[in-house]
Design an enzyme around this catalytic site. Sequence first.
Site, PDB file in Angstrom:
ATOM      1  N   CYS A  92       0.819  -1.213   0.000  1.00 45.36           N
ATOM      2  CA  CYS A  92       0.000   0.000   0.000  1.00 45.36           C
ATOM      3  C   CYS A  92       0.853   1.264   0.000  1.00 45.36           C
ATOM      4  CB  CYS A  92      -0.943   0.013   1.198  1.00 45.36           C
ATOM      5  SG  CYS A  92      -0.093   0.094   2.776  1.00 45.36           S
ATOM      6  N   CYS A 107      -2.329  -3.057   8.881  1.00 41.37           N
ATOM      7  CA  CYS A 107      -2.034  -1.669   9.269  1.00 41.37           C
ATOM      8  C   CYS A 107      -1.489  -1.627  10.700  1.00 41.37           C
ATOM      9  CB  CYS A 107      -3.280  -0.807   9.143  1.00 41.37           C
ATOM     10  SG  CYS A 107      -4.184  -1.049   7.603  1.00 41.37           S
TER      11      CYS A 107
HETATM   12 FE1  FES Z   1      -1.561   0.604   4.222  1.00 40.59          FE
HETATM   13 FE2  FES Z   1      -3.412   0.576   6.105  1.00 40.59          FE
HETATM   14  S1  FES Z   1      -3.711   0.362   3.957  1.00 40.59           S
HETATM   15  S2  FES Z   1      -1.254   0.634   6.359  1.00 40.59           S
END
Ligand code: FES
Length: 143
Positions: free
Chosen positions: A35, A104
């Site tokens: 991400c 996360c």
């Molecule tokens: Fe990347 Fe939450 S989507 S840390």
Amino acid sequence: MALYSETVMDHFRNPRNAGVIEDADGIGEAGNAVCGDIMRIYLKIQDGVIADVKFETFGCGSAIASSSMATELIRGKPLSEALRLSNKAVTEALDGLPPHKLHCSVLAEEAIRAAVKDYYDRQGISYDPGNFPDRGSCGGCHG
Ligand code: FES
């Protein structure tokens, strides 16, 4: 049922301990390759205790809430306790995260460990590297 608990929303909207410690004794960073989110933890240590802790998180709401909760959980605690903080403990304290957001909370665990390791390195304090497992990026659990 709401996707996010009230606790998550509270820590996302009103993050505790956000910011930088300019003269930090230890700084740790963790990122997720998938991400692209990054979390940085700053520690001020006095007599082996976390006297102050701040975070900077460039990431999603769950990462911000996890940073906020994790810093609350280790503030005033001995380093040994900070090292034991797991992403599971952070998630439980947040009253849960959706399964696809569990990674996360891993950033908080990893960034805190990295900051403690940085402190030990700066102080020349020997430590057992086994206490700092390299879990790598959590890209695989990004579902
Ligand atoms: Fe990347 Fe939450 S989507 S840390």
